[in-house]
Design a protein around this motif. Structure first.
Motif, PDB file in Angstrom:
ATOM      1  N   LEU A  45      41.990   6.175  -8.949  1.00  0.00           N
ATOM      2  CA  LEU A  45      40.981   5.152  -8.687  1.00  0.00           C
ATOM      3  C   LEU A  45      39.695   5.553  -9.415  1.00  0.00           C
ATOM      4  CD1 LEU A  45      41.618   4.586  -4.865  1.00  0.00           C
ATOM      5  CD2 LEU A  45      42.693   3.447  -6.835  1.00  0.00           C
ATOM      6  N   GLU A  46      39.571   5.115 -10.648  1.00  0.00           N
ATOM      7  CA  GLU A  46      38.431   5.499 -11.475  1.00  0.00           C
ATOM      8  C   GLU A  46      37.967   4.309 -12.297  1.00  0.00           C
ATOM      9  OE1 GLU A  46      40.064   8.750 -13.614  1.00  0.00           O
ATOM     10  OE2 GLU A  46      41.370   7.508 -14.867  1.00  0.00           O
ATOM     11  N   GLY A  47      36.731   4.395 -12.772  1.00  0.00           N
ATOM     12  CA  GLY A  47      36.149   3.279 -13.491  1.00  0.00           C
ATOM     13  C   GLY A  47      35.649   2.216 -12.526  1.00  0.00           C
ATOM     14  N   ASP A  48      35.544   0.965 -13.033  1.00  0.00           N
ATOM     15  CA  ASP A  48      35.146  -0.135 -12.171  1.00  0.00           C
ATOM     16  C   ASP A  48      36.366  -1.006 -11.861  1.00  0.00           C
ATOM     17  OD1 ASP A  48      35.622  -1.572 -14.511  1.00  0.00           O
ATOM     18  OD2 ASP A  48      33.500  -1.843 -14.971  1.00  0.00           O
ATOM     19  N   GLU A  49      36.150  -2.072 -11.090  1.00  0.00           N
ATOM     20  CA  GLU A  49      37.256  -2.953 -10.698  1.00  0.00           C
ATOM     21  C   GLU A  49      38.023  -3.474 -11.910  1.00  0.00           C
ATOM     22  OE1 GLU A  49      36.606  -6.202  -8.089  1.00  0.00           O
ATOM     23  OE2 GLU A  49      35.360  -5.048  -6.698  1.00  0.00           O
ATOM     24  N   GLU A  50      37.292  -3.935 -12.910  1.00  0.00           N
ATOM     25  CA  GLU A  50      37.939  -4.541 -14.063  1.00  0.00           C
ATOM     26  C   GLU A  50      38.776  -3.516 -14.830  1.00  0.00           C
ATOM     27  OE1 GLU A  50      39.175  -7.612 -16.446  1.00  0.00           O
ATOM     28  OE2 GLU A  50      38.080  -7.632 -14.540  1.00  0.00           O
ATOM     29  N   ALA A  51      38.258  -2.299 -14.966  1.00  0.00           N
ATOM     30  CA  ALA A  51      39.009  -1.256 -15.661  1.00  0.00           C
ATOM     31  C   ALA A  51      40.283  -0.905 -14.901  1.00  0.00           C
ATOM     32  CB  ALA A  51      38.133  -0.021 -15.841  1.00  0.00           C
ATOM     33  N   LEU A  52      40.176  -0.842 -13.572  1.00  0.00           N
ATOM     34  CA  LEU A  52      41.349  -0.552 -12.754  1.00  0.00           C
ATOM     35  C   LEU A  52      42.383  -1.657 -12.886  1.00  0.00           C
ATOM     36  CD1 LEU A  52      42.801   1.147 -10.596  1.00  0.00           C
ATOM     37  CD2 LEU A  52      41.441  -0.044  -8.855  1.00  0.00           C
ATOM     38  N   LEU A  53      41.941  -2.900 -12.805  1.00  0.00           N
ATOM     39  CA  LEU A  53      42.856  -4.034 -12.884  1.00  0.00           C
ATOM     40  C   LEU A  53      43.519  -4.120 -14.252  1.00  0.00           C
ATOM     41  CD1 LEU A  53      43.864  -6.362 -11.128  1.00  0.00           C
ATOM     42  CD2 LEU A  53      41.976  -7.753 -11.998  1.00  0.00           C
ATOM     43  N   LYS A  54      42.802  -3.769 -15.299  1.00  0.00           N
ATOM     44  CA  LYS A  54      43.361  -3.853 -16.656  1.00  0.00           C
ATOM     45  C   LYS A  54      44.515  -2.890 -16.865  1.00  0.00           C
ATOM     46  CE  LYS A  54      39.502  -5.676 -19.379  1.00  0.00           C
ATOM     47  NZ  LYS A  54      38.486  -5.378 -20.423  1.00  0.00           N
ATOM     48  N   ARG A  55      44.565  -1.843 -16.066  1.00  0.00           N
ATOM     49  CA  ARG A  55      45.659  -0.880 -16.210  1.00  0.00           C
ATOM     50  C   ARG A  55      46.952  -1.382 -15.579  1.00  0.00           C
ATOM     51  NH1 ARG A  55      41.634   2.927 -14.611  1.00  0.00           N
ATOM     52  NH2 ARG A  55      42.768   3.449 -12.703  1.00  0.00           N
ATOM     53  N   PHE A  56      46.878  -2.431 -14.764  1.00  0.00           N
ATOM     54  CA  PHE A  56      48.074  -2.990 -14.138  1.00  0.00           C
ATOM     55  C   PHE A  56      48.923  -3.705 -15.196  1.00  0.00           C
ATOM     56  CE2 PHE A  56      46.017  -3.731  -9.671  1.00  0.00           C
ATOM     57  CZ  PHE A  56      45.723  -2.387  -9.608  1.00  0.00           C
ATOM     58  N   SER A  57      50.173  -3.952 -14.856  1.00  0.00           N
ATOM     59  CA  SER A  57      51.019  -4.784 -15.709  1.00  0.00           C
ATOM     60  C   SER A  57      50.474  -6.215 -15.716  1.00  0.00           C
ATOM     61  CB  SER A  57      52.459  -4.778 -15.202  1.00  0.00           C
ATOM     62  OG  SER A  57      52.539  -5.434 -13.949  1.00  0.00           O
ATOM     63  N   SER A  58      50.886  -6.982 -16.708  1.00  0.00           N
ATOM     64  CA  SER A  58      50.342  -8.343 -16.846  1.00  0.00           C
ATOM     65  C   SER A  58      50.666  -9.203 -15.631  1.00  0.00           C
ATOM     66  CB  SER A  58      50.882  -9.003 -18.118  1.00  0.00           C
ATOM     67  OG  SER A  58      52.300  -9.062 -18.094  1.00  0.00           O
ATOM     68  N   ASP A  59      51.871  -9.059 -15.064  1.00  0.00           N
ATOM     69  CA  ASP A  59      52.204  -9.905 -13.911  1.00  0.00           C
ATOM     70  C   ASP A  59      51.391  -9.514 -12.692  1.00  0.00           C
ATOM     71  OD1 ASP A  59      53.846  -7.500 -13.784  1.00  0.00           O
ATOM     72  OD2 ASP A  59      54.864  -8.437 -12.079  1.00  0.00           O
ATOM     73  N   ALA A  60      51.113  -8.209 -12.512  1.00  0.00           N
ATOM     74  CA  ALA A  60      50.286  -7.786 -11.387  1.00  0.00           C
ATOM     75  C   ALA A  60      48.852  -8.284 -11.561  1.00  0.00           C
ATOM     76  CB  ALA A  60      50.305  -6.262 -11.256  1.00  0.00           C
ATOM     77  N   ARG A  61      48.318  -8.183 -12.773  1.00  0.00           N
ATOM     78  CA  ARG A  61      46.959  -8.692 -13.018  1.00  0.00           C
ATOM     79  C   ARG A  61      46.879 -10.186 -12.743  1.00  0.00           C
ATOM     80  NH1 ARG A  61      47.368  -5.805 -17.826  1.00  0.00           N
ATOM     81  NH2 ARG A  61      47.518  -7.758 -19.016  1.00  0.00           N
ATOM     82  N   ASN A 111      48.814 -11.992 -10.849  1.00  0.00           N
ATOM     83  CA  ASN A 111      48.982 -12.271  -9.423  1.00  0.00           C
ATOM     84  C   ASN A 111      47.667 -12.106  -8.673  1.00  0.00           C
ATOM     85  OD1 ASN A 111      51.692 -12.892  -9.586  1.00  0.00           O
ATOM     86  ND2 ASN A 111      52.391 -10.829  -9.036  1.00  0.00           N
ATOM     87  N   VAL A 112      46.903 -11.082  -9.040  1.00  0.00           N
ATOM     88  CA  VAL A 112      45.622 -10.846  -8.376  1.00  0.00           C
ATOM     89  C   VAL A 112      44.587 -11.883  -8.804  1.00  0.00           C
ATOM     90  CG1 VAL A 112      43.688  -9.226  -8.201  1.00  0.00           C
ATOM     91  CG2 VAL A 112      46.029  -8.377  -8.045  1.00  0.00           C
ATOM     92  N   ARG A 113      44.498 -12.114 -10.096  1.00  0.00           N
ATOM     93  CA  ARG A 113      43.446 -13.001 -10.615  1.00  0.00           C
ATOM     94  C   ARG A 113      43.687 -14.481 -10.297  1.00  0.00           C
ATOM     95  NH1 ARG A 113      42.882  -9.951 -16.472  1.00  0.00           N
ATOM     96  NH2 ARG A 113      41.214  -8.496 -15.872  1.00  0.00           N
ATOM     97  N   ASN A 114      44.951 -14.888 -10.263  1.00  0.00           N
ATOM     98  CA  ASN A 114      45.246 -16.314 -10.130  1.00  0.00           C
ATOM     99  C   ASN A 114      45.477 -16.765  -8.700  1.00  0.00           C
ATOM    100  OD1 ASN A 114      45.088 -16.465 -12.916  1.00  0.00           O
ATOM    101  ND2 ASN A 114      47.302 -16.204 -13.215  1.00  0.00           N
ATOM    102  N   PRO A 120      51.440 -13.926  -3.718  1.00  0.00           N
ATOM    103  CA  PRO A 120      51.873 -12.542  -3.974  1.00  0.00           C
ATOM    104  C   PRO A 120      51.246 -11.597  -2.946  1.00  0.00           C
ATOM    105  CG  PRO A 120      50.125 -13.118  -5.494  1.00  0.00           C
ATOM    106  CD  PRO A 120      50.425 -14.370  -4.699  1.00  0.00           C
ATOM    107  N   ILE A 121      51.752 -11.654  -1.732  1.00  0.00           N
ATOM    108  CA  ILE A 121      51.109 -10.988  -0.597  1.00  0.00           C
ATOM    109  C   ILE A 121      50.940  -9.491  -0.829  1.00  0.00           C
ATOM    110  CG2 ILE A 121      51.395 -10.405   1.846  1.00  0.00           C
ATOM    111  CD1 ILE A 121      52.799 -13.167   2.132  1.00  0.00           C
ATOM    112  N   ASN A 122      51.994  -8.798  -1.249  1.00  0.00           N
ATOM    113  CA  ASN A 122      51.900  -7.351  -1.386  1.00  0.00           C
ATOM    114  C   ASN A 122      51.025  -6.928  -2.555  1.00  0.00           C
ATOM    115  OD1 ASN A 122      53.459  -6.695   0.885  1.00  0.00           O
ATOM    116  ND2 ASN A 122      55.359  -7.017  -0.247  1.00  0.00           N
TER     117      ASN A 122
END
Length: 336
Positions: free
Chosen positions: A156-172, A174-177, A270-272
């Motif tokens: 857990l490092e950087g800011d929210e956007e940096a953390l989210l960018k490290r996720f796979s595209s489908d995970a990103r 799911n969170v953003r949409n 995408p609850i989980n």
């Protein structure tokens, strides 16, 4: 001067034990005296709090559970089938030591602890599960079998956007949409602790697998530990519980202890993914360093966890005794 092993009383010496737990880098909330006593009560075992001292200085902690049913006596850490997070030994006051002294101190502490276990418990079977404790050599030198286990850990490092960018595209996505007006994610109540455990139990039952964590134990741990040690994250839709994750939290790490199973609902959400994101995001903001997803040994689940771009970490299962005794202990546990 060597390391002397002292047995602390789980009730009378609880405050002293907890002070040492708080000073050790290798502990989690389940090392605290309150949680250990509840594990012992829940599993019908006897708790022994082994502490290693070099003079007046505490150097190591080793909570051990003695379990006896019928002809079997076992030594466990964590307690047998308690479904708690990792336990086993932990060290303190070794960080500034040179390697030679640190090795000697670790060896003396573990040798003393194992000698005490053999002399006072004489177990026919032993099983410890340790994490954040890397030196397994004293166990192998003493004839124990050491097998690696694996978990995924998200930094857990950087800011929210940096953390989210490290996720796979489908995970990103799911969170953003996800429609933020369609759900609420929050830290729940003690009742939600029970709801999360019951949801996990139902999932295991549907898959024909055993699940031995009782909602009562989970509720008791949540009540007994300091605020924030156990955090029930829940997702609600129209005010109704649809999913949750029980998070255990130490000074540096959040542990995905229970929950996050596939919800029994047809809600298009995408609850989980959202639950895990909120756990990580909140941890990032509060200065937590890592999120341990607790497990990377089940291929069907690994695919989900891997999309958060974790790194692979090792923990260890340390055993001794006759093959199959762990199955007999399980049988006695179910019949108690």
């Amino acid at each position: 001067m060597g390391v002397e092993i002292t047995v602390l009383d789980p009730q009378a010496d609880a405050d002293e034990w907890n002070r040492y737990v708080e000073r050790s880098d290798g502990t989690n909330p389940f090392h605290r005296a309150e949680a250990l006593r509840l594990q012992a009560e829940d599993t019908d075992s006897t708790l022994h709090l082994l502490a290693g001292f070099k003079g007046q200085e505490a150097v190591g902690l080793f909570p051990v559970f003695e379990y006896t049913k019928g002809p079997i006596t076992g030594a466990f850490s964590p307690a047998p089938f308690s479904w708690s997070c990792y336990l086993g030994p932990s060290l303190l006051n070794v960080d500034k030591l040179k390697q030679r002294k640190a090795d000697r101190r670790t060896k003396q502490f573990l040798e003393g602890s194992l000698e005490w276990i053999e002399a006072e418990i004489s177990p026919q079977y032993t099983k410890f599960v340790a994490a954040e404790f890397d030196d397994m050599r004293p166990f192998t030198w003493a004839g124990y079998n050491v097998e690696p286990g694996y978990t995924y850990v998200v930094d857990l490092e950087g800011d929210e956007e940096a953390l989210l960018k490290r996720f796979s595209s489908d995970a990103r996505n799911n969170v953003r949409n996800a429609d933020e007006d369609a759900y609420v994610i929050e830290e729940g109540t003690n009742d939600d602790v029970e709801r999360i455990v019951e949801q996990v139990a139902k999932r295991y039952e549907n898959q024909g697998q055993a699940f031995q964590l009782s909602p009562t134990f989970a509720r008791s741990v949540h009540e007994a530990l300091p605020d924030g040690a156990i955090r029930p994250y829940v997702c609600r839709v129209d005010g109704e519980f649809v999913g949750g994750i029980l998070v255990a939290e130490s000074e540096t790490t959040r542990y995905r202890w229970q929950g996050g199973v596939k919800p029994d609902t047809e809600i298009d959400l995408p609850i989980n993914d959202l639950l895990d994101w909120h756990v990580m995001r909140d941890g990032l903001h509060s200065g937590i360093e890592t999120y341990d997803l607790v497990g990377a040994g089940v291929p069907s689940i690994n695919r989900y966890k891997a999309k958060f771009n974790p790194r692979l970490e090792t923990h260890y299962e340390i055993t001794s005794g006759s093959f199959g005794l762990d199955l007999l202990v399980d049988r006695y546990r179910k019949l108690r």
